[in-house]
Motif scaffolding. Structure first.
Motif, short mmCIF file in Angstrom:
data_model
loop_
_atom_site.label_atom_id
_atom_site.label_comp_id
_atom_site.label_asym_id
_atom_site.label_seq_id
_atom_site.Cartn_x
_atom_site.Cartn_y
_atom_site.Cartn_z
N LEU A 113 22.67 55.01 55.62
CA LEU A 113 23.76 54.06 56.31
C LEU A 113 25.02 54.12 55.63
O LEU A 113 24.83 53.96 54.31
CB LEU A 113 23.14 52.95 56.73
N ALA A 114 26.09 54.37 56.24
CA ALA A 114 27.29 54.00 55.73
C ALA A 114 28.26 53.40 56.62
O ALA A 114 27.87 53.40 57.90
CB ALA A 114 28.06 55.47 55.31
N THR A 115 29.15 52.81 56.18
CA THR A 115 30.17 52.10 57.00
C THR A 115 31.59 52.57 56.64
O THR A 115 31.87 53.07 55.70
CB THR A 115 30.07 50.54 56.83
N GLY A 116 32.47 52.57 57.81
CA GLY A 116 34.03 53.34 57.69
C GLY A 116 34.48 52.62 58.84
O GLY A 116 34.09 52.06 59.77
N GLN A 117 35.96 52.97 58.56
CA GLN A 117 36.93 52.50 59.58
C GLN A 117 38.03 53.48 59.79
O GLN A 117 38.29 54.40 59.01
CB GLN A 117 37.31 51.11 59.26
N SER A 118 38.68 53.30 61.12
CA SER A 118 39.57 54.33 61.29
C SER A 118 40.79 54.22 60.68
O SER A 118 41.45 55.15 60.71
CB SER A 118 39.73 54.01 62.97
N ILE A 119 41.36 52.90 60.23
CA ILE A 119 42.69 53.14 59.62
C ILE A 119 42.76 54.01 58.47
O ILE A 119 43.72 54.76 58.24
CB ILE A 119 43.17 51.56 59.13
N THR A 136 38.00 56.36 55.90
CA THR A 136 37.33 56.64 54.77
C THR A 136 35.98 55.94 55.09
O THR A 136 35.89 55.24 55.95
CB THR A 136 37.74 56.06 53.48
N ALA A 137 34.89 56.17 54.53
CA ALA A 137 33.36 55.62 54.42
C ALA A 137 32.95 55.27 53.16
O ALA A 137 33.02 55.84 52.26
CB ALA A 137 32.56 56.48 55.03
N GLN A 138 32.05 54.26 53.18
CA GLN A 138 31.38 53.91 51.95
C GLN A 138 30.02 53.88 52.10
O GLN A 138 29.62 53.32 53.35
CB GLN A 138 31.85 52.32 51.40
N PRO A 139 28.91 54.37 51.16
CA PRO A 139 27.58 54.04 51.25
C PRO A 139 27.11 52.85 51.51
O PRO A 139 27.93 51.78 50.94
CB PRO A 139 27.01 54.82 50.05
N LEU A 140 26.46 52.61 52.32
CA LEU A 140 26.01 51.12 52.75
C LEU A 140 24.42 50.74 52.19
O LEU A 140 24.07 50.27 51.01
CB LEU A 140 25.99 50.75 54.28
N THR A 141 23.57 51.27 52.79
CA THR A 141 22.14 51.11 52.47
C THR A 141 21.29 52.17 52.70
O THR A 141 21.66 53.17 53.38
CB THR A 141 21.61 49.81 52.90
N THR A 142 20.14 52.25 52.40
CA THR A 142 19.02 53.31 52.85
C THR A 142 17.97 52.50 53.36
O THR A 142 17.25 51.51 52.63
CB THR A 142 18.59 54.05 51.64
N ILE A 143 17.41 52.58 54.47
CA ILE A 143 16.49 51.93 55.17
C ILE A 143 14.98 53.02 54.98
O ILE A 143 15.18 54.14 55.71
CB ILE A 143 16.56 51.43 56.52
N GLN A 144 13.96 52.43 54.87
CA GLN A 144 12.42 53.30 54.86
C GLN A 144 11.91 53.37 56.23
O GLN A 144 12.15 52.33 56.82
CB GLN A 144 11.68 52.66 53.80
N SER A 195 25.13 60.67 51.68
CA SER A 195 25.30 61.66 53.02
C SER A 195 25.63 60.92 54.01
O SER A 195 26.51 61.58 54.85
CB SER A 195 23.90 62.23 53.16
N ALA A 196 25.33 59.77 54.59
CA ALA A 196 25.64 58.91 55.63
C ALA A 196 27.23 58.81 55.59
O ALA A 196 27.95 58.79 56.47
CB ALA A 196 24.75 57.59 55.71
N ALA A 197 27.61 58.49 54.10
CA ALA A 197 29.32 58.35 54.23
C ALA A 197 29.89 59.78 54.51
O ALA A 197 30.84 59.60 54.96
CB ALA A 197 29.39 57.83 52.80
N ILE A 198 29.30 60.81 54.02
CA ILE A 198 29.94 62.17 54.15
C ILE A 198 29.76 62.56 55.70
O ILE A 198 31.03 62.96 56.22
CB ILE A 198 29.48 63.25 53.45
N ILE A 199 28.88 62.12 56.47
CA ILE A 199 28.77 62.31 57.86
C ILE A 199 29.79 61.58 58.34
O ILE A 199 30.53 62.08 59.32
CB ILE A 199 27.42 62.07 58.31
N LEU A 200 29.93 60.21 58.18
CA LEU A 200 30.85 59.29 58.79
C LEU A 200 32.30 59.90 58.60
O LEU A 200 33.20 59.91 59.44
CB LEU A 200 30.68 58.02 58.48
N GLU A 201 32.84 60.26 57.18
CA GLU A 201 33.86 60.66 57.00
C GLU A 201 34.26 61.93 57.59
O GLU A 201 35.54 62.08 58.10
CB GLU A 201 34.14 60.83 55.34
#
Length: 142
Positions: free
Chosen positions: A18-24, A27-35, A126-132
């Protein structure tokens, strides 16, 4: 321009990055990995994160085959996205993520078989790259 926040997902059969990002900033930042729990998403953990971050939309990476056709994993990721939309009543967008794991490994400098700790980090990146990638693809639509 209104500020929107998003959560990106790198769907895998063992882990969900998981990653979080915003429209302004786009950009996105890696957040966490859930099993995953016996191959199924850990919905309570996902719900906790969605409640905490309150994203406007959810972005799910789809691992298509090199020729652009669906893979077994991409079908599972689409089903995951449909369930996300149903459970959390937020728009879900899909984006092709064929090369994100490779890019994440390069970013981490992982050349051989990754350790479990590296694998979890690869999933988050990978989640951050997907989101960006998604943010960049929609930023030109006005």
């Amino acid at each position: 321009m209104r500020h929107h926040s998003y959560i990106g997902f790198d769907y895998g059969q063992k882990y969900l990055g998981l990653a979080t990002g915003q429209s302004i900033t786009g950009t996105a930042q890696p957040l966490t990995t859930i099993q995953m729990l016996q191959g199924k998403p850990n919905w309570p953990a996902i719900e906790t994160i969605i409640n905490e971050w309150q994203p406007n939309a959810l972005i799910v990476g789809i691992a298509l085959q090199p020729d652009g056709t669906e893979s077994k994993l991409s079908k599972l990721a689409r089903k995951f996205g449909a369930t996300l939309q149903q459970k959390f009543k937020r728009p879900v967008h899909f984006i092709d993520e064929r090369l994100t794991s490779v890019a994440a490994r390069e970013k981490l400098g992982v050349t051989s078989f990754p350790t479990l700790k590296q694998k979890r980090e690869i999933d988050r990146i990978s989640a951050a790259i997907i989101l960006e990638s998604w943010l960049n693809s929609v930023s030109h639509e006005g």
